[in-house]
Design an enzyme around this catalytic site. Structure first.
Site, PDB file in Angstrom:
ATOM      1  N   HIS A 145       0.829  -1.210   0.000  1.00 25.89           N
ATOM      2  CA  HIS A 145       0.000   0.000   0.000  1.00 25.89           C
ATOM      3  C   HIS A 145       0.867   1.266   0.000  1.00 25.89           C
ATOM      4  CE1 HIS A 145      -3.958  -1.975   0.970  1.00 25.89           C
ATOM      5  NE2 HIS A 145      -3.159  -2.898   1.448  1.00 25.89           N
TER       6      HIS A 145
ATOM      7  N   ASN B 287     -10.291  -2.551   2.950  1.00 25.13           N
ATOM      8  CA  ASN B 287     -10.072  -2.507   1.506  1.00 25.13           C
ATOM      9  C   ASN B 287     -11.389  -2.188   0.805  1.00 25.13           C
ATOM     10  OD1 ASN B 287      -7.312  -3.069   1.462  1.00 25.13           O
ATOM     11  ND2 ASN B 287      -7.595  -5.275   1.212  1.00 25.13           N
TER      12      ASN B 287
HETATM   13  C1  HEM Z   1      -7.998  -8.270   5.148  1.00 22.48           C
HETATM   14  C2  HEM Z   1      -6.754  -8.202   4.828  1.00 22.48           C
HETATM   15  C3  HEM Z   1      -5.995  -6.921   4.753  1.00 22.48           C
HETATM   16  C4  HEM Z   1      -6.446  -5.659   4.536  1.00 22.48           C
HETATM   17  C5  HEM Z   1      -7.867  -5.194   4.317  1.00 22.48           C
HETATM   18  C6  HEM Z   1      -5.305  -4.789   4.574  1.00 22.48           C
HETATM   19  C7  HEM Z   1      -5.358  -3.424   4.405  1.00 22.48           C
HETATM   20  C8  HEM Z   1      -4.283  -2.579   4.452  1.00 22.48           C
HETATM   21  C9  HEM Z   1      -4.319  -1.182   4.174  1.00 22.48           C
HETATM   22  C10 HEM Z   1      -5.545  -0.386   3.812  1.00 22.48           C
HETATM   23  C11 HEM Z   1      -3.070  -0.703   4.308  1.00 22.48           C
HETATM   24  C12 HEM Z   1      -2.613   0.716   4.065  1.00 22.48           C
HETATM   25  C13 HEM Z   1      -2.691   1.530   5.305  1.00 22.48           C
HETATM   26  C14 HEM Z   1      -2.360   2.953   4.970  1.00 22.48           C
HETATM   27  O1  HEM Z   1      -3.106   3.543   4.159  1.00 22.48           O
HETATM   28  O2  HEM Z   1      -1.368   3.469   5.484  1.00 22.48           O
HETATM   29  C15 HEM Z   1      -2.238  -1.799   4.684  1.00 22.48           C
HETATM   30  C16 HEM Z   1      -0.887  -1.711   4.942  1.00 22.48           C
HETATM   31  C17 HEM Z   1      -0.154  -2.727   5.435  1.00 22.48           C
HETATM   32  N1  HEM Z   1      -0.574  -4.027   5.630  1.00 22.48           N
HETATM   33 FE1  HEM Z   1      -2.397  -4.761   5.307  1.00 22.48          FE
HETATM   34  N2  HEM Z   1      -4.184  -5.523   4.832  1.00 22.48           N
HETATM   35  C18 HEM Z   1      -4.573  -6.837   4.954  1.00 22.48           C
HETATM   36  C19 HEM Z   1      -3.770  -7.900   5.269  1.00 22.48           C
HETATM   37  C20 HEM Z   1      -2.520  -7.766   5.769  1.00 22.48           C
HETATM   38  C21 HEM Z   1      -1.762  -8.834   6.351  1.00 22.48           C
HETATM   39  C22 HEM Z   1      -2.237 -10.263   6.517  1.00 22.48           C
HETATM   40  C23 HEM Z   1      -0.574  -8.291   6.739  1.00 22.48           C
HETATM   41  C24 HEM Z   1       0.591  -8.926   7.412  1.00 22.48           C
HETATM   42  C25 HEM Z   1       0.576 -10.054   8.067  1.00 22.48           C
HETATM   43  C26 HEM Z   1      -0.592  -6.892   6.377  1.00 22.48           C
HETATM   44  C27 HEM Z   1       0.448  -6.031   6.580  1.00 22.48           C
HETATM   45  C28 HEM Z   1       0.453  -4.717   6.192  1.00 22.48           C
HETATM   46  C29 HEM Z   1       1.590  -3.841   6.347  1.00 22.48           C
HETATM   47  C30 HEM Z   1       2.938  -4.210   6.942  1.00 22.48           C
HETATM   48  C31 HEM Z   1       1.209  -2.595   5.853  1.00 22.48           C
HETATM   49  C32 HEM Z   1       2.048  -1.331   5.794  1.00 22.48           C
HETATM   50  C33 HEM Z   1       1.677  -0.449   6.936  1.00 22.48           C
HETATM   51  C34 HEM Z   1       2.510   0.798   7.018  1.00 22.48           C
HETATM   52  O3  HEM Z   1       3.651   0.807   6.572  1.00 22.48           O
HETATM   53  O4  HEM Z   1       1.987   1.775   7.587  1.00 22.48           O
HETATM   54  N3  HEM Z   1      -1.776  -6.609   5.809  1.00 22.48           N
HETATM   55  N4  HEM Z   1      -2.994  -2.943   4.768  1.00 22.48           N
END
Ligand code: HEM
Lengths: 542, 162
Positions: free
Chosen positions: A89, A162
């Site tokens: 993202h 999402n």
């Molecule tokens: C339903 C499943 C998931 C959704 C809806 C989702 C949604 C998101 C969203 C919207 C962001 C962006 C946040 C922003 O705008 O700063 C994000 C970032 C991220 N997601 Fe997910 N994600 C999902 C699953 C996962 C999983 C399973 C992991 C790890 C085990 C993960 C790890 C991360 C990481 C590390 C970031 C970066 C955050 C940052 O650097 O601030 N995500 N995710």
């Protein structure tokens, strides 16, 4: 010895460049100097700067002097302007606004923001693509992130969702594999922001649990016309908990007031060239001209009994609860009415974390959510560089807060006074509150410690099929076209064939259309076998 | 698509003008868009703009190269007959229309624009309910009212192989 001069600028002459009056230095360079309303340029230490066009040298053609602290500080700071982009993202855009509660939800939750009708809670919302890097195009075929931070009176609540209600995988342990596969291939470092390549489809074709999500990502939802015309979903099942410690399961939905709208693929490809910032510009322009985008928060509420009877596991993030079975109820609205003053300070530094929940909101045992609750905190240390990232204004709570955390890189505020521990006998500092504090719902859990996927997670095709057949004929042909396009970029025939074998379990017409149009010369003639529907029993690993 | 909003609110019309464009039709379009809560951009051969039929000046937002139709939800073609010679030479103008048609967008046009359809490979019997003559201010208004449908999906089978 070089001739000494009184000023760096030996003779300054005023010159006019079209509509601007400036001074001209010896080498023809232009100087804009402080006078009238313009303030004096300083170093970061506050020292006034005399000349920002020339470094300090021995003579006009001599070497630059190490003692030029202004030069060194300016370059030093510039050299360190970048921080790591988000590991996923990375490309996103955000706006400020508020959430307004329609009516009290006290019956279901003690969460403070849901107690009073008309209550307005400040919000910050970031939309994003998943796969591309920070500078990638807005109209990639991809899931869109829809991350909402609500600054409630009992702490920040982040709904990190999402624009698609399901996900690719069921267990967070697969997330690194999924993301590695979709991002650019590690040897060639391409393609950028595209799922249309061998690695992604190789992984997907070996991950049947992703099939429902694949149907959504190949649908028009993955190429939205605007962030303003997208839905948002919390995806997982969460819990609402009331003052009597009763729990209600909940799924969160954001419904755009102006409806859903997408573009067509051929258009998306051209938008990416004509205006790679199409979605950014759209949100910026709408908000700057007073056309504030709005979403309604709708909840699907259900109890344990419903969960037990529902044909899929409510802890499985690859499944939805159809709205026809469980209609969502409107509980409030989200309005975005202000762009950040500075992109980096707010949009880049905002840290969303699924584990940010106020009292009254709780997690379910969804294994994807459980894993996310670790990942989002962990990643902030890498990206923002200090455990004090909560001191950054965009991440700080807007309610009173008090704790004994101290020091660390870039500490902006440390506890004041003698006491930085607890219990203490000085009567100082904050104390825990069993009444007001967050208490998890006391769910009874038991079982053997094992690495095991629940059998109730094993149906990977039924909802994929339901989604496909719920689409209009036009939408179905977009899905077929998207799959055809994506697989046409896959070089290895076996991967395409494998995908067709999954599609056979979803819809035969779709499968044969994709096979015919792109998938492979071989599977046109071969009688394709659908791949096994239910997971063949694999012994649990210790 | 199914969950489409049936409103043009918050959407954007791309209006292609040249020197001599009909000021009355343009005015009617703008008024109707304003009423619908929609916006527009003016695309002209030059970014400085164009001189309308009544001698007033139309400020442009984009030159034709910078405002391809993919940036808009629907398009209106208001060229004057005298300007068509130049416009027909300009491949970006052809693409503007060809893409709008291919992407199933509503296209409003004045008669002077008809040669551009031919150039864009849209024959007269390809014209469908999404190709709408806006020869008068009244027609321009009803064109904008009809934009709520957002796209002419019925066209898609004719512009995309199965
Ligand atoms: C339903 C499943 C998931 C959704 C809806 C989702 C949604 C998101 C969203 C919207 C962001 C962006 C946040 C922003 O705008 O700063 C994000 C970032 C991220 N997601 Fe997910 N994600 C999902 C699953 C996962 C999983 C399973 C992991 C790890 C085990 C993960 C790890 C991360 C990481 C590390 C970031 C970066 C955050 C940052 O650097 O601030 N995500 N995710």
């Amino acid at each position: 010895m070089a001739k000494t001069t009184k000023s760096t600028r030996v003779t300054a002459r005023t010159v006019t460049i079209h509509d601007q009056k400036l001074e001209r230095g010896e080498g023809g360079e232009l100087h804009q100097t402080a006078s009238g309303k313009a303030s004096v340029l300083t170093t970061a230490q506050g020292g006034p700067v005399s000349d920002d066009q020339n470094s300090l040298k021995v003579g006009p053609r001599g070497p630059t002097l190490l003692e030029d602290f202004h030069f060194r500080e300016k370059i030093f700071h510039f050299d360190h302007e970048r921080i790591p982009e988000r590991v996923v993202h990375a490309r996103g855009y955000a706006a400020h606004g508020f959430f307004e509660t329609y009516k009290s939800l006290a019956k279901y939750t003690k969460a403070d923001l849901f107690q009073r009708a008309g209550e307005k809670t400040p919000a910050f919302v970031r939309f994003s693509t998943v796969a591309g890097s920070k500078g990638s195009v807005d109209l990639a075929r991809d899931v869109r992130g829809f991350a909402v931070k609500l600054y409630t009176q009992e702490g920040n609540w982040d709904i990190v969702g999402n624009n698609i209600p399901v996900f690719f995988i069921q267990d967070a342990i697969k997330f690194p594999d999924l993301i590695h596969a979709v991002k650019e291939e590690p040897d060639s470092a391409f393609p950028q922001a595209q799922s249309a390549h061998d690695n992604f489809w190789d992984f997907i074709s070996l991950t049947p649990e992703s099939m429902h999500m694949v149907m959504w990502v190949m649908s028009d939802r993955a190429i939205p016309r605007s962030f303003r015309f997208m839905e948002g979903f919390g995806v997982h099942t969460f819990r609402l908990v009331n003052t009597k410690n009763e729990s209600t399961f909940v799924k969160f939905h954001w419904k755009p007031k102006l409806g859903l709208q997408s573009v067509v693929w051929n258009e998306a490809v051209k938008i990416n060239g004509a205006d790679p910032d199409f979605h950014r510009r759209d949100l910026w322009t709408a908000i700057k001209t007073g056309n504030f985008p709005e979403w309604e928060l709708q909840l699907q509420l259900f109890d344990q009994d419903f969960a037990d009877k529902f044909e899929f596991d409510v802890l499985d993030p690859t499944k939805i609860i159809p709205e026809e079975i469980l209609p969502p109820v409107p509980v409030g609205r989200l309005v975005l009415d202000r762009m950040p003053d500075n992109f980096f300070a707010e949009t880049e530094q905002v840290a969303f974390m699924t584990q940010n929940v106020p009292p009254g909101i709780d997690f379910s045992n969804d294994p994807l959510l459980q894993g996310r609750n670790f990942s989002y905190l962990d990643t902030q240390l890498k990206r923002l560089g200090s455990p004090n990232f909560t001191h950054i204004p965009i991440n700080a709570p807007k309610c009173p807060f008090a704790h004994f955390q101290q020091d660390g890189h870039m500490a902006m505020r440390n506890p004041i006074g003698r006491v930085n521990y607890q219990p203490n006998s000085f009567g100082e500092g904050p104390r825990e509150s069993p009444q007001r504090g967050f208490t998890p719902f006391p769910e009874v859990v038991e079982g053997e410690k094992r690495r095991l996927r629940a059998e109730s997670f094993a149906d990977h095709y039924s909802q994929a099929r339901q989604f496909f057949i719920s689409q209009t004929a036009g939408e179905q042909s977009h899905i077929a076209a998207a799959l055809t396009f994506e697989l046409s970029k896959v070089k290895i025939p076996a991967i395409r064939e494998r995908m067709v074998s999954h599609l056979l379990n979803i819809d035969e017409t779709l499968a044969s259309k994709v096979a015919d149009n792109s998938a492979c010369r071989r599977c046109r003639n071969l009688p394709m076998q659908p791949c096994p529907r239910v997971r063949i029993s694999i012994l649990p690993q210790p | 698509m199914e969950n489409g909003p049936e409103r043009f609110e918050g959407r954007k019309l791309g209006i292609l003008v040249t020197d001599g464009s009909d000021a009355g039709i343009l005015k009617a379009l703008k008024a109707a868009l304003d009423k619908a809560g929609a916006t527009f951009e003016i695309i002209a051969p030059k970014v400085t703009g164009a001189k309308a039929s009544d001698g007033s000046w139309i400020d442009a937002d984009q030159m034709i190269d910078g405002g391809p139709s993919v940036l808009y939800d629907a398009v209106a073609l208001l060229p004057a007959a005298d300007a068509m010679g130049d416009l027909l030479l300009e491949s970006s103008a052809r693409d503007f229309l060809a893409d709008a048609f291919a992407h199933c967008k509503f296209i409003g046009y004045v008669d002077a624009a008809l040669p551009l359809f031919e150039k864009a490979g849209i024959a007269s019997d390809d014209f469908d309910e999404g190709c709408i003559s806006i020869a008068s201010a009244k027609a321009a208004k009803s064109f904008v009212d009809g934009l709520a449908k957002l796209r002419v999906w019925e066209r898609e089978p004719h512009v995309k192989m199965p």
